[in-house]
Design an enzyme around this catalytic site. Sequence first.
Site, mmCIF file in Angstrom:
data_model
loop_
_atom_site.group_PDB
_atom_site.id
_atom_site.type_symbol
_atom_site.label_atom_id
_atom_site.label_comp_id
_atom_site.label_asym_id
_atom_site.label_seq_id
_atom_site.Cartn_x
_atom_site.Cartn_y
_atom_site.Cartn_z
ATOM 1 N N CYS A 107 -29.135 34.147 -24.998
ATOM 2 C CA CYS A 107 -29.240 32.912 -24.223
ATOM 3 C C CYS A 107 -30.511 32.131 -24.585
ATOM 4 O O CYS A 107 -31.346 32.598 -25.360
ATOM 5 C CB CYS A 107 -29.232 33.248 -22.727
ATOM 6 S SG CYS A 107 -30.690 34.175 -22.195
ATOM 7 N N ASP A 121 -27.747 40.283 -25.134
ATOM 8 C CA ASP A 121 -28.840 39.777 -25.965
ATOM 9 C C ASP A 121 -29.239 40.821 -27.000
ATOM 10 O O ASP A 121 -29.310 42.012 -26.704
ATOM 11 C CB ASP A 121 -30.066 39.450 -25.113
ATOM 12 C CG ASP A 121 -29.864 38.254 -24.206
ATOM 13 O OD1 ASP A 121 -28.955 37.453 -24.475
ATOM 14 O OD2 ASP A 121 -30.620 38.115 -23.230
ATOM 15 N N CYS A 149 -26.218 42.026 -20.793
ATOM 16 C CA CYS A 149 -26.058 40.587 -21.040
ATOM 17 C C CYS A 149 -25.681 40.278 -22.493
ATOM 18 O O CYS A 149 -25.315 39.159 -22.808
ATOM 19 C CB CYS A 149 -27.332 39.837 -20.657
ATOM 20 S SG CYS A 149 -28.740 40.223 -21.703
ATOM 21 N N CYS A 179 -35.411 39.016 -20.414
ATOM 22 C CA CYS A 179 -35.550 38.458 -21.769
ATOM 23 C C CYS A 179 -36.981 38.625 -22.279
ATOM 24 O O CYS A 179 -37.189 38.957 -23.449
ATOM 25 C CB CYS A 179 -35.170 36.986 -21.791
ATOM 26 S SG CYS A 179 -33.433 36.679 -21.427
#
Length: 123
Positions: free
Chosen positions: A59, A35, A33, A103
């Site tokens: 995000c 991150d 992703c 996350c």
Amino acid sequence: MYSDKVMDHFTKPRNSGIIEDASGEGTVGNPTCGDLMTIYIDVDNDEVIQDIKFKTFGCGAAIATSSMITEIAKGMNVDEALEITRNDVADALDGLPPIKMHCSNLAADALTEAIKDYKSKIH
């Protein structure tokens, strides 16, 4: 989709920034992703996290979980802080969508890496 707490920590993140000469620093990322999260800790002589900051590229959920883990860990002994799980972070935020649970894992992993870095410097 996101809880009020997630939105609050995303729009008004706590403890964002860098600690110069940190006692420990941990960076983790998720190549899928994109991150990227760094946690900085300042630890006192009693091994208590006196200050903790983060820098996150990612995000809204990544920013919110980074913010929340700093709130949870601040004032904890480093060994206690090592026990913080991704579920602890997600629960403190009143939940995350299943697709965003990674996350909270990143936040817990970044804190673990910062504590490992700190321990490697003192032992």
